[in-house]
Scaffold this active site. Structure first.
Site, PDB file in Angstrom:
ATOM      1  N   GLU A  79       0.851  -1.189   0.000  1.00 27.22           N
ATOM      2  CA  GLU A  79       0.000   0.000   0.000  1.00 27.22           C
ATOM      3  C   GLU A  79       0.892   1.246   0.000  1.00 27.22           C
ATOM      4  O   GLU A  79       0.441   2.334   0.326  1.00 27.22           O
ATOM      5  CB  GLU A  79      -0.965  -0.013   1.177  1.00 27.22           C
ATOM      6  CG  GLU A  79      -0.329  -0.191   2.534  1.00 27.22           C
ATOM      7  CD  GLU A  79      -1.353  -0.254   3.655  1.00 27.22           C
ATOM      8  OE1 GLU A  79      -2.111   0.707   3.805  1.00 27.22           O
ATOM      9  OE2 GLU A  79      -1.381  -1.270   4.362  1.00 27.22           O
ATOM     10  N   CYS A 111      -3.218  -3.750   4.361  1.00 28.55           N
ATOM     11  CA  CYS A 111      -2.257  -4.740   4.887  1.00 28.55           C
ATOM     12  C   CYS A 111      -2.584  -6.172   4.445  1.00 28.55           C
ATOM     13  O   CYS A 111      -1.873  -7.113   4.805  1.00 28.55           O
ATOM     14  CB  CYS A 111      -2.218  -4.675   6.406  1.00 28.55           C
ATOM     15  SG  CYS A 111      -1.918  -3.026   7.016  1.00 28.55           S
ATOM     16  N   HIS A 233      -1.678 -10.531  11.824  1.00 28.95           N
ATOM     17  CA  HIS A 233      -1.168  -9.260  11.294  1.00 28.95           C
ATOM     18  C   HIS A 233      -0.790  -8.411  12.511  1.00 28.95           C
ATOM     19  O   HIS A 233      -1.575  -8.310  13.468  1.00 28.95           O
ATOM     20  CB  HIS A 233      -2.251  -8.565  10.464  1.00 28.95           C
ATOM     21  CG  HIS A 233      -1.945  -7.120  10.215  1.00 28.95           C
ATOM     22  ND1 HIS A 233      -0.760  -6.709   9.652  1.00 28.95           N
ATOM     23  CD2 HIS A 233      -2.659  -5.988  10.482  1.00 28.95           C
ATOM     24  CE1 HIS A 233      -0.754  -5.389   9.559  1.00 28.95           C
ATOM     25  NE2 HIS A 233      -1.899  -4.931  10.063  1.00 28.95           N
TER      26      HIS A 233
HETATM   27  N1  CAA Z   1       1.903   2.186  30.902  1.00 33.07           N
HETATM   28  C1  CAA Z   1       1.361   1.080  30.308  1.00 33.07           C
HETATM   29  N2  CAA Z   1       0.313   1.140  29.432  1.00 33.07           N
HETATM   30  C2  CAA Z   1      -0.177   2.368  29.116  1.00 33.07           C
HETATM   31  C3  CAA Z   1       0.351   3.548  29.682  1.00 33.07           C
HETATM   32  C4  CAA Z   1       1.443   3.429  30.613  1.00 33.07           C
HETATM   33  N3  CAA Z   1       1.988   4.491  31.172  1.00 33.07           N
HETATM   34  N4  CAA Z   1      -0.333   4.590  29.179  1.00 33.07           N
HETATM   35  C5  CAA Z   1      -1.262   4.086  28.327  1.00 33.07           C
HETATM   36  N5  CAA Z   1      -1.149   2.731  28.286  1.00 33.07           N
HETATM   37  C6  CAA Z   1      -1.944   1.794  27.479  1.00 33.07           C
HETATM   38  C7  CAA Z   1      -3.423   2.122  27.402  1.00 33.07           C
HETATM   39  O1  CAA Z   1      -4.102   1.665  28.562  1.00 33.07           O
HETATM   40  C8  CAA Z   1      -3.791   1.344  26.143  1.00 33.07           C
HETATM   41  O2  CAA Z   1      -3.910  -0.019  26.443  1.00 33.07           O
HETATM   42  P1  CAA Z   1      -5.154  -0.873  25.897  1.00 33.07           P
HETATM   43  O3  CAA Z   1      -5.200  -0.655  24.408  1.00 33.07           O
HETATM   44  O4  CAA Z   1      -4.815  -2.275  26.266  1.00 33.07           O
HETATM   45  O5  CAA Z   1      -6.366  -0.332  26.559  1.00 33.07           O
HETATM   46  C9  CAA Z   1      -2.563   1.482  25.262  1.00 33.07           C
HETATM   47  O6  CAA Z   1      -1.496   1.893  26.135  1.00 33.07           O
HETATM   48  C10 CAA Z   1      -2.695   2.516  24.158  1.00 33.07           C
HETATM   49  O7  CAA Z   1      -3.089   3.713  24.747  1.00 33.07           O
HETATM   50  P2  CAA Z   1      -4.198   4.624  24.028  1.00 33.07           P
HETATM   51  O8  CAA Z   1      -5.380   3.785  23.693  1.00 33.07           O
HETATM   52  O9  CAA Z   1      -4.403   5.839  24.841  1.00 33.07           O
HETATM   53  O10 CAA Z   1      -3.361   4.970  22.701  1.00 33.07           O
HETATM   54  P3  CAA Z   1      -3.672   6.020  21.598  1.00 33.07           P
HETATM   55  O11 CAA Z   1      -5.023   6.595  21.719  1.00 33.07           O
HETATM   56  O12 CAA Z   1      -2.541   6.975  21.617  1.00 33.07           O
HETATM   57  O13 CAA Z   1      -3.645   5.192  20.208  1.00 33.07           O
HETATM   58  C11 CAA Z   1      -3.642   3.471  18.574  1.00 33.07           C
HETATM   59  C12 CAA Z   1      -3.337   3.834  20.045  1.00 33.07           C
HETATM   60  C13 CAA Z   1      -5.153   3.629  18.337  1.00 33.07           C
HETATM   61  C14 CAA Z   1      -3.238   2.045  18.298  1.00 33.07           C
HETATM   62  C15 CAA Z   1      -2.861   4.437  17.639  1.00 33.07           C
HETATM   63  O14 CAA Z   1      -1.477   4.237  17.809  1.00 33.07           O
HETATM   64  C16 CAA Z   1      -3.197   4.306  16.169  1.00 33.07           C
HETATM   65  O15 CAA Z   1      -4.152   4.906  15.685  1.00 33.07           O
HETATM   66  N6  CAA Z   1      -2.416   3.481  15.387  1.00 33.07           N
HETATM   67  C17 CAA Z   1      -2.634   3.292  13.964  1.00 33.07           C
HETATM   68  C18 CAA Z   1      -3.853   2.449  13.640  1.00 33.07           C
HETATM   69  C19 CAA Z   1      -3.633   0.971  13.915  1.00 33.07           C
HETATM   70  O16 CAA Z   1      -2.525   0.491  13.985  1.00 33.07           O
HETATM   71  N7  CAA Z   1      -4.743   0.217  14.027  1.00 33.07           N
HETATM   72  C20 CAA Z   1      -4.659  -1.210  14.222  1.00 33.07           C
HETATM   73  C21 CAA Z   1      -5.845  -1.937  13.622  1.00 33.07           C
HETATM   74  S1  CAA Z   1      -5.960  -1.542  11.850  1.00 33.07           S
HETATM   75  C22 CAA Z   1      -4.759  -2.527  11.137  1.00 33.07           C
HETATM   76  O17 CAA Z   1      -4.307  -3.483  11.711  1.00 33.07           O
HETATM   77  C23 CAA Z   1      -4.250  -2.144   9.789  1.00 33.07           C
HETATM   78  C24 CAA Z   1      -2.948  -1.470   9.955  1.00 33.07           C
HETATM   79  O18 CAA Z   1      -1.878  -2.079   9.874  1.00 33.07           O
HETATM   80  C25 CAA Z   1      -2.929  -0.037  10.222  1.00 33.07           C
END
Ligand code: CAA
Length: 388
Positions: A79, A111, A233
């Site tokens: 992609e 992906c 994945h």
């Molecule tokens: N210590 C330990 N853990 C902590 C922490 C700390 N100090 N602070 C936060 N965390 C944890 C949170 O509790 C959370 O855990 P859970 O998911 O188990 O609840 C985790 O860290 C992530 O925290 P947030 O949810 O607050 O993170 P975020 O809002 O910043 O975003 C994300 C996380 C949504 C994955 C973001 O990085 C993102 O959008 N990534 C791109 C999209 C993606 O990868 N999607 C995956 C599915 S789609 C797919 O698979 C296709 C692809 O390749 C993209």
């Protein structure tokens, strides 16, 4: 007839950034990145390293095993295409000196593209048992500096030689698929950074996995006990774990322990490289095969492929006799260990130095030229690649 992956090749950029340092720069807790998301380091691709140079480099690991008289198909799943029309497979075809008789193309569905290419290659070999097919799953995952997706960036290419009587793993013809038009992650044509509804995408990933797994076990009358491991994945290492945990209660205690342990082995490379989009699932399979020495020939693995947009597929593979002897664990670990670490300032500069979305001429920075092939420049709106 047994059909599957005869050889694996891996290419990664030789630059990386430590995600604990990125976390501190962004005002985040390092544990959020390393535990909450499950990523330690991130591969950084300079503009001279794209899916063409990485894809060709990945094939170089087994170029000697390609029989030019038998190779009939080269498919790149990506992609991060470098042209809206011409397939990256053609640049790779020239860099590798492959014969003109090979059918070359590129395939896209986020992906999932690598899996689509692999299934096409398997079907091709089923129809032409004496032939070989080459599949490359290559991507540069970019969301942008200081975005919530930044911690889940990365880059890599995994190349797979598909043939009858494969020496690494057999691919079974038992896929269960789900396709649905959703807007969880996409990349408009005018940008090199993806847009995502992050949380929604993680929920859809799990929903798709649960659905195809449920339909698989119903169709095949089996449970988790059949599998030595499940591979997912891996957009980030915590993602597959969330999906795995959603089905673990279906297994006994000992099987749960085994699946979790092997899941960790499958994420070893991902934790240090990051998301390679189409390549991530295959990076995970490679990581498992190269970092777990308790698996045996004949063991079956359940495989979940997910491409946003979205397509999910569950299929199974089994390990070939002597598979471990046809991998390059030491070479891959050495390559990871010998990468050059960038400071956060250097990473931001490399990330921001990119080919413009315009007709302007552009030269890549020779300071970061590495690997067997590089993109040297884009002049007169044409890309120029060179072997080093
Ligand atoms: N210590 C330990 N853990 C902590 C922490 C700390 N100090 N602070 C936060 N965390 C944890 C949170 O509790 C959370 O855990 P859970 O998911 O188990 O609840 C985790 O860290 C992530 O925290 P947030 O949810 O607050 O993170 P975020 O809002 O910043 O975003 C994300 C996380 C949504 C994955 C973001 O990085 C993102 O959008 N990534 C791109 C999209 C993606 O990868 N999607 C995956 C599915 S789609 C797919 O698979 C296709 C692809 O390749 C993209």
């Amino acid at each position: 007839m047994r059909i599957g992956i005869d050889r694996f090749g891996l290419a990664i950029p030789d630059l990386y950034v430590d995600l604990r340092e990125v976390a501190l720069r962004r005002g985040d807790e390092p544990d959020k990145y390393t535990i909450g998301i499950g990523q330690d380091e991130q591969a950084v691709a300079p503009s001279s390293q794209d899916i063409v140079t990485l894809g060709a480099a990945a094939v170089m690991e087994f170029r000697g095993d390609i029989d030019d008289d038998r190779l009939g198909l080269l498919v790149v799943g990506t992609e991060s295409g470098v042209d809206s029309s011409k397939a990256s497979a053609l640049y790779i075809h020239r860099l590798l000196g492959l014969p003109e008789s090979v059918r070359c193309l590129e395939i896209k569905e986020a992906c999932y593209g690598g899996t689509a290419a692999l299934m096409m290659a398997r079907d091709y070999v089923a129809a032409h048992p004496d032939k070989q097919a080459l599949v490359i799953a290559a991507d540069i995952a970019r969301y942008g500096l200081a975005t919530s997706g930044e911690v889940t960036q990365g880059a890599a290419a995994v190349a797979m030689l598909v043939s009858a009587a494969p020496r690494v793993l057999d691919i079974h013809d038992d896929s269960i698929v789900r396709s649905e038009d959703i807007q969880d992650f996409w990349r408009p044509l005018y940008t090199d950074c993806a847009l995502t509804r992050g949380k929604y995408s993680t929920l859809k990933y799990i929903e798709f996995f649960d659905d195809v797994w449920d339909r698989y076990r119903e169709a095949h009358g089996c449970g988790l006990d059949r599998f030595a491991a499940l591979c997912f994945h891996l957009p980030f290492s915590k993602m597959g774990l969330k999906a795995l945990r959603s089905v673990l209660p279906q297994a006994g205690e000992e099987q749960q322990r085994k699946l979790l342990e092997r899941y960790q082995a499958s994420t070893r490379y991902c934790r240090r490289i990051g998301n390679a989009y189409t390549g991530s699932l295959y990076l995970g399979i490679l990581s498992l095969l190269e970092n777990d020495d308790t698996l045996r020939a004949g063991d079956e693995l359940g495989i979940f492929s997910y491409g946003s947009g979205a397509v999910g597929e569950f299929f199974t593979v089994s390990l070939a006799e002597g598979y471990a002897g046809n991998l390059d664990r030491d070479g891959h670990l050495a390559r990871l260990a010998h990468r050059r670490k960038l400071s956060v300032d250097e990473y931001e500069a490399v990330f921001s130095d990119k080919i413009p979305y315009s007709a302007k001429d552009y030269r890549t920075d020779e300071k970061y030229h590495a690997g067997p092939f590089v993109l040297t420049d884009v002049t007169g709106q044409e890309r120029h690649y060179a072997a080093r």
